[in-house]
Design an enzyme around this catalytic site. Structure first.
Site, PDB file in Angstrom:
ATOM      1  N   SER A 248       0.676  -0.915  -0.217  1.00 48.74           N
ATOM      2  CA  SER A 248      -0.137   0.426  -0.148  1.00 48.74           C
ATOM      3  C   SER A 248       0.873   1.075   0.009  1.00 48.74           C
ATOM      4  O   SER A 248       1.428   1.055  -0.707  1.00 48.74           O
ATOM      5  CB  SER A 248      -0.793   0.121   1.033  1.00 48.74           C
ATOM      6  OG  SER A 248      -2.364   1.167   0.949  1.00 48.74           O
ATOM      7  N   THR A 249       0.775   2.474   0.643  1.00 46.49           N
ATOM      8  CA  THR A 249       1.432   3.142   1.138  1.00 46.49           C
ATOM      9  C   THR A 249       3.111   2.771   1.205  1.00 46.49           C
ATOM     10  O   THR A 249       3.861   2.441   1.781  1.00 46.49           O
ATOM     11  CB  THR A 249       1.463   3.849   2.486  1.00 46.49           C
ATOM     12  OG1 THR A 249      -0.173   4.738   2.368  1.00 46.49           O
ATOM     13  CG2 THR A 249       2.004   5.432   2.230  1.00 46.49           C
TER      14      THR A 249
ATOM     15  N   HIS B  28      -2.713  -1.199  -3.037  1.00 47.32           N
ATOM     16  CA  HIS B  28      -4.031  -0.301  -2.879  1.00 47.32           C
ATOM     17  C   HIS B  28      -4.172   0.827  -3.819  1.00 47.32           C
ATOM     18  O   HIS B  28      -2.791   2.035  -3.558  1.00 47.32           O
ATOM     19  CB  HIS B  28      -3.816   0.285  -1.380  1.00 47.32           C
ATOM     20  CG  HIS B  28      -4.313  -1.154  -1.072  1.00 47.32           C
ATOM     21  ND1 HIS B  28      -4.089  -1.251   0.788  1.00 47.32           N
ATOM     22  CD2 HIS B  28      -4.923  -2.559  -0.665  1.00 47.32           C
ATOM     23  CE1 HIS B  28      -4.236  -2.082   1.424  1.00 47.32           C
ATOM     24  NE2 HIS B  28      -5.068  -2.886   0.673  1.00 47.32           N
TER      25      HIS B  28
ATOM     26  N   MET C 239       0.229   1.014   5.416  1.00 44.88           N
ATOM     27  CA  MET C 239      -0.936   1.503   6.621  1.00 44.88           C
ATOM     28  C   MET C 239      -1.799   0.521   6.592  1.00 44.88           C
ATOM     29  O   MET C 239      -2.438  -0.788   5.233  1.00 44.88           O
ATOM     30  CB  MET C 239      -1.901   2.397   6.190  1.00 44.88           C
ATOM     31  CG  MET C 239      -0.936   4.040   5.848  1.00 44.88           C
ATOM     32  SD  MET C 239      -1.922   5.368   5.187  1.00 44.88           S
ATOM     33  CE  MET C 239      -3.251   5.039   6.289  1.00 44.88           C
TER      34      MET C 239
ATOM     35  N   ASP D 270      -3.631  -5.501   7.044  1.00 46.26           N
ATOM     36  CA  ASP D 270      -4.681  -5.796   4.641  1.00 46.26           C
ATOM     37  C   ASP D 270      -3.132  -6.715   4.907  1.00 46.26           C
ATOM     38  O   ASP D 270      -2.236  -6.183   5.124  1.00 46.26           O
ATOM     39  CB  ASP D 270      -4.777  -5.219   4.121  1.00 46.26           C
ATOM     40  CG  ASP D 270      -5.283  -5.850   2.513  1.00 46.26           C
ATOM     41  OD1 ASP D 270      -6.138  -7.340   3.802  1.00 46.26           O
ATOM     42  OD2 ASP D 270      -5.471  -5.434   1.998  1.00 46.26           O
TER      43      ASP D 270
END
Length: 373
Positions: free
Chosen positions: A173-174, A200, A293, A296
């Site tokens: 993600s991030t 994401h 972040m 998940d």
């Protein structure tokens, strides 16, 4: 505790007002200044010394990408969150900004004529990212210092015999776009298993991102389509707003796309992919969780290990945000916790017996950890 000091950079008066009002409404955040272009942002960066910068992309005199490059050229590591439009051009520019050194992005409100909707969109997207990138607790008003290094738990005992991987699944993600741009090009074209990847990311962005990774990598990288056969050496990237899972068939495994409910507030989400791979490949799964972040991937990583698969995660020192990999490691579900520059080596090592020219090597006995940057 001192609030997070934010500099807002945007040439739109309306957007600057919306962002400033939203951020100022949170007691953990203080907007210390605004700028209408990248050149003024550089001046104010020196004067105000913010903890984080929000940066528009298209601005006069110096655009956001140029400003990010200028900031990083000064070896300034202040977190930068880009404001992007949900268009092909906006996606391409955002990926350029991430390559230049920006940490993350949010999409601009689609309808600035509806102030209330625009403010809610900014609040939901931006505030959690500001807090995560500056080491503050998401969802809480009180600030805290950046987290100290967290020692991951030793991997829990296995409940099933270890199985050699037949598929590679990756979640991020991030910070993920740049992490993946370093990991995938380091993998050999002769990778003996298919790869499925969840980053994401919204629609439009995933198509552009797949094309970029394909240009960078010896592997073939595509935005996943429904019903595609899974072949060695091909990477299937989950398209924005669709879960990517795997279905076993009599003729081999295939991709499945769906718009089922979000998991962990995400669609695509990592956990559905990991779980489905365990079922389709009878646990013969190598799962990798990179910077991001939230949590998940944690429950999916548990399913992988319970079925005899292997889990590798990025360490805290090299993660932009040690949320997703940290959640896996702190739950004792990671077989290895490694710096980003050792993740590709770990992947080829676990797959080494089937990769021509890559001799199998023993796994390291010590988890590599370090302080967050």
């Amino acid at each position: 505790m001192d609030p997070i000091r934010v500099l807002v950079v945007d040439d739109s008066v309306v957007v600057r007002k919306i962002v400033t009002d939203v951020l100022s409404s949170d007691p953990a955040i203080e907007v210390v200044g605004t700028a209408v272009n990248g050149r003024l942002a550089l001046v104010k960066l020196d004067a105000l010394k913010p903890d984080l910068v929000t940066m528009d992309i298209e601005m006069p005199e110096m655009n956001g990408i140029e400003a990010v490059r200028a900031i990083r050229a000064r070896r300034d590591r202040v977190p930068i969150v880009m404001f992007s439009t949900l268009t092909e051009r906006g996606a391409a520019a955002t990926l350029d900004a991430l390559s230049a050194g920006a940490n993350d992005y949010v999409t601009k409100p689609a309808n600035v004529g509806s102030v209330a909707q625009s403010m809610e969109s900014v609040r939901e997207q931006l505030i959690p990212k500001i807090k995560a990138l500056t080491g503050r607790p998401v969802g809480l008003g009180a600030a805290r210092p950046v987290a100290a290094p967290v020692a991951p738990r030793p991997p829990a005992p296995r409940s099933a015999p270890h199985k050699a991987p037949a598929v590679l699944v990756i979640g991020s993600s991030t910070g993920g776009p740049e992490a993946l741009a370093r990991v995938l090009p380091a993998l050999p074209a002769a990778l003996p298993v298919p790869v499925l990847l969840v980053q994401h990311m919204p629609p439009v962005f995933t198509r552009q991102f797949a094309q970029r990774l394909d240009r960078l990598s010896a592997l073939r990288v595509v935005e996943a389509a429904d019903g595609s056969p899974l072949l060695p050496g091909t990477v299937h990237l989950a398209p924005g707003d669709h879960h990517l899972t795997v279905r076993g068939t009599g003729r081999g495994a295939t991709t499945v796309l769906s718009q089922g409910p979000p998991e962990n507030f995400c669609r695509p989400a990592v956990d559905p992919l990991f779980r489905s791979a365990v079922t389709a490949y009878d646990g013969a799964v190598l799962a990798v969780v990179l910077t991001g972040m939230g949590s998940d991937g944690r429950s999916g990583a548990g399913a992988v290990r319970d079925a005899g698969g292997t889990v590798v995660v990025q360490d805290q020192a090299t993660s932009v945000v040690w949320g997703m990999p940290g959640a896996v490691a702190s739950a004792g579900l990671a077989d290895e916790v490694l710096p980003l520059d050792r993740v590709a080596e770990a992947i080829t090592r676990h797959l080494g017996r089937a990769v021509p020219g890559i001799p199998p090597q023993p796994a390291p006995l010590i988890h590599a950890t370090g302080a967050p940057r």
